[in-house]
Design an enzyme around this catalytic site. Structure first.
Site, PDB file in Angstrom:
ATOM      1  N   HIS A 185      -9.644   1.201  -0.893  1.00  0.00           N
ATOM      2  CA  HIS A 185      -8.176   1.205  -0.804  1.00  0.00           C
ATOM      3  C   HIS A 185      -7.579   0.804  -2.153  1.00  0.00           C
ATOM      4  O   HIS A 185      -7.695  -0.337  -2.573  1.00  0.00           O
ATOM      5  CB  HIS A 185      -7.745   0.220   0.273  1.00  0.00           C
ATOM      6  CG  HIS A 185      -6.349   0.410   0.757  1.00  0.00           C
ATOM      7  ND1 HIS A 185      -5.349   0.951  -0.018  1.00  0.00           N
ATOM      8  CD2 HIS A 185      -5.775   0.123   1.963  1.00  0.00           C
ATOM      9  CE1 HIS A 185      -4.228   0.987   0.673  1.00  0.00           C
ATOM     10  NE2 HIS A 185      -4.468   0.504   1.879  1.00  0.00           N
ATOM     11  N   CYS A 214       0.798  -1.230   0.000  1.00  0.00           N
ATOM     12  CA  CYS A 214       0.000   0.000   0.000  1.00  0.00           C
ATOM     13  C   CYS A 214       0.830   1.280   0.000  1.00  0.00           C
ATOM     14  O   CYS A 214       0.270   2.372  -0.106  1.00  0.00           O
ATOM     15  CB  CYS A 214      -0.927   0.003   1.207  1.00  0.00           C
ATOM     16  SG  CYS A 214      -1.867  -1.533   1.370  1.00  0.00           S
ATOM     17  N   PHE A 248       1.020  -2.990   4.715  1.00  0.00           N
ATOM     18  CA  PHE A 248       1.300  -4.314   5.259  1.00  0.00           C
ATOM     19  C   PHE A 248       2.792  -4.592   5.092  1.00  0.00           C
ATOM     20  O   PHE A 248       3.384  -4.243   4.080  1.00  0.00           O
ATOM     21  CB  PHE A 248       0.505  -5.377   4.498  1.00  0.00           C
ATOM     22  CG  PHE A 248      -0.909  -5.579   4.998  1.00  0.00           C
ATOM     23  CD1 PHE A 248      -1.508  -4.678   5.855  1.00  0.00           C
ATOM     24  CD2 PHE A 248      -1.644  -6.670   4.582  1.00  0.00           C
ATOM     25  CE1 PHE A 248      -2.803  -4.865   6.307  1.00  0.00           C
ATOM     26  CE2 PHE A 248      -2.948  -6.877   5.016  1.00  0.00           C
ATOM     27  CZ  PHE A 248      -3.528  -5.974   5.888  1.00  0.00           C
ATOM     28  N   LYS A 295      -9.878   7.313   0.935  1.00  0.00           N
ATOM     29  CA  LYS A 295     -10.364   5.927   0.915  1.00  0.00           C
ATOM     30  C   LYS A 295     -11.820   5.825   1.341  1.00  0.00           C
ATOM     31  O   LYS A 295     -12.475   4.820   1.063  1.00  0.00           O
ATOM     32  CB  LYS A 295      -9.480   5.050   1.804  1.00  0.00           C
ATOM     33  CG  LYS A 295      -8.069   4.891   1.290  1.00  0.00           C
ATOM     34  CD  LYS A 295      -7.218   4.018   2.217  1.00  0.00           C
ATOM     35  CE  LYS A 295      -5.777   3.935   1.727  1.00  0.00           C
ATOM     36  NZ  LYS A 295      -5.077   5.239   1.757  1.00  0.00           N
ATOM     37  N   HIS A 323      -3.433   8.262   5.346  1.00  0.00           N
ATOM     38  CA  HIS A 323      -3.574   6.896   4.844  1.00  0.00           C
ATOM     39  C   HIS A 323      -4.990   6.409   5.132  1.00  0.00           C
ATOM     40  O   HIS A 323      -5.639   5.838   4.274  1.00  0.00           O
ATOM     41  CB  HIS A 323      -2.530   5.996   5.490  1.00  0.00           C
ATOM     42  CG  HIS A 323      -2.436   4.640   4.866  1.00  0.00           C
ATOM     43  ND1 HIS A 323      -2.177   4.466   3.516  1.00  0.00           N
ATOM     44  CD2 HIS A 323      -2.574   3.394   5.394  1.00  0.00           C
ATOM     45  CE1 HIS A 323      -2.154   3.164   3.243  1.00  0.00           C
ATOM     46  NE2 HIS A 323      -2.403   2.506   4.359  1.00  0.00           N
ATOM     47  N   GLU A 381      -2.316   6.173  13.166  1.00  0.00           N
ATOM     48  CA  GLU A 381      -1.993   7.356  12.374  1.00  0.00           C
ATOM     49  C   GLU A 381      -2.350   8.636  13.123  1.00  0.00           C
ATOM     50  O   GLU A 381      -1.604   9.625  13.079  1.00  0.00           O
ATOM     51  CB  GLU A 381      -2.720   7.311  11.029  1.00  0.00           C
ATOM     52  CG  GLU A 381      -2.323   8.451  10.107  1.00  0.00           C
ATOM     53  CD  GLU A 381      -2.817   8.289   8.687  1.00  0.00           C
ATOM     54  OE1 GLU A 381      -2.286   8.989   7.792  1.00  0.00           O
ATOM     55  OE2 GLU A 381      -3.718   7.453   8.450  1.00  0.00           O
TER      56      GLU A 381
END
Length: 418
Positions: A346, A168, A405, A341, A309, A320
């Site tokens: 995503h 990502c 990830f 998002k 994000h 975050e």
């Protein structure tokens, strides 16, 4: 040190198949999440996604591109690259060795798909020796270099080529490395961004088994992605591509190109904590944000907007938020923070590219896109997430976050042209 600017943008997203439509949809708070149509999802725990709609490769890709040799994600990437190059006024002529390409994308899995196909063939025929002949183009479709080489041909690039697969944060890394390449004088112009399409049965099932996806929204898919909301339960898979033309400022001036924004700073870090979760204290993300802001040289009070994000997973959004609080201190109270998002799902390897598009739009139009579906307060999340409606605001510079990830993090700072 050479200054690096952005002179072109291209996009194919769940909100539209070009930059203008995508930006207008972001500004209007529209959702592009809907029923999955890339495969028969009957019986799957999740049957929704942020899909690209009304895209026909034979119609929408440049003449001469062998679209049958590209993956679905590759289609989107090449189309976005063409728009970016066209908007920047780049053709295939020019000093080819001073042009390059840097792209983030998921690596294809032809070996795994072949294994599944063989297993299916054996199960349906009862023949243990069964082996389905594969079309050669399927091997090419799984090759990450195919879309990148098609993009290079669009602008006649024979200089640096970088293909990155860091999940990502892939497009964040690609844009950042393109920034570094130009800074170091190894290229004058770079096509940079990301493309991805994990709306396959394999990816939907895999992320579902991890417990990462929002479930139970088949009847109201547009409400499924809920970053920073107290009732968020997981992310929504999306797909698409966002590509930029990064250029040395002097090169842009020589060409008479329109400068859309300037890239001011970039940093990349590694959590080394867990594969699927961000550290609760925000470490990794903190170092990335601090590094990008330090390179930008504008201080925390020079940042007006954070393109977060913001995945809609309980852990990421809390991590975050804590990271932003740590980096900005009391300045965090005046920041505008939002998540694209909430509207697209995503876009995985293309996610940072979409956030950068939102940041540039905020700077150019003095309008910060909202976080939609933020319906329930979470006492642990106390920033201004621009709920539901875009906010008029003067944005001098924005911070663009991407966390992935595996623990990889990127942060970019982009500012108004000067």
């Amino acid at each position: 040190m050479r200054r690096v600017v952005i002179t072109g943008m291209g996009a194919v997203t769940p909100l539209g198949n070009d930059v203008e439509t995508t930006w207008q949809s972001l500004a209007a708070g529209r959702s592009g999440v809907g029923p999955l149509t890339t495969f028969d999802s009957e019986g799957f725990p999740v049957r929704i996604a942020g899909q690209v709609r009304d895209f026909e490769p034979a119609r929408d890709l440049p003449t001469g591109v062998r679209w049958r040799h590209l993956s679905r994600a590759g289609w989107f990437g090449v189309a976005a690259a063409e728009e970016a190059a066209t908007s920047a006024g780049l053709g295939a002529d020019g000093p080819h060795d001073e042009r390059g390409v840097a792209m983030g994308a998921s690596v294809g899995r032809p070996d795994l798909q072949l294994l599944v196909d063989v297993g299916h063939e054996r199960a349906t025929t009862g023949n243990a020796q069964a082996f389905r002949r594969q079309a050669p183009r399927l091997t090419l479709q799984g090759n990450q270099n195919m879309p990148v080489s098609a993009m290079a041909r669009l602008i006649g690039a024979t200089g640096p080529m970088v293909g990155i697969s860091t999940a990502c944060s892939g497009s964040g890394h690609a844009i950042g490395e393109a920034f570094r390449t130009i800074q170091d004088g190894d290229a004058d112009v770079m096509l940079a961004g990301g493309y991805d399409s994990l709306t396959t049965w394999l990816d939907v099932l895999g992320f579902s088994l991890l417990g990462a996806l929002a479930e139970g929204y088949e009847g109201e898919p547009r409400r499924a992605s809920r970053p920073f909301s107290g009732d968020r339960s997981g992310f929504v898979l999306g797909e698409g591509a966002v590509v930029f033309v990064l250029e040395d400022l002097e090169s842009a001036r020589r060409r008479g190109a329109t400068v859309l924004a300037e890239v001011l700073g970039y940093a990349s870090t590694m959590n080394a904590w867990r594969i699927t979760d961000s550290p609760p204290d925000g470490s990794g993300a903190i170092q990335a944000m601090e590094g990008a802001i330090a390179e930008a040289g504008i201080g925390i009070d020079g940042i007006d907007y954070v393109a977060a994000h913001g995945t809609s997973t309980p852990g990421n959004d809390e991590s975050e938020t804590r990271a932003i609080r740590k980096v900005f201190g009391d300045n965090a109270n005046r920041l505008l923070v939002s998540s694209t998002k909430s509207m697209t799902g995503h876009l995985t390897a293309a996610a940072a590219g979409l956030n950068l598009l939102a940041a540039i739009g905020a700077i150019r139009h003095s309008l910060v896109p909202p976080t939609i579906n933020l319906e329930r307060a979470d006492r642990k999340l106390d920033l201004d997430y621009v709920p539901d409606q875009a906010r008029p605001a003067a944005v001098r510079a924005a911070l663009v976050n991407a966390f992935a990830f595996g623990g990889t993090n990127t942060a970019l700072v982009v500012g108004e042209p000067s």
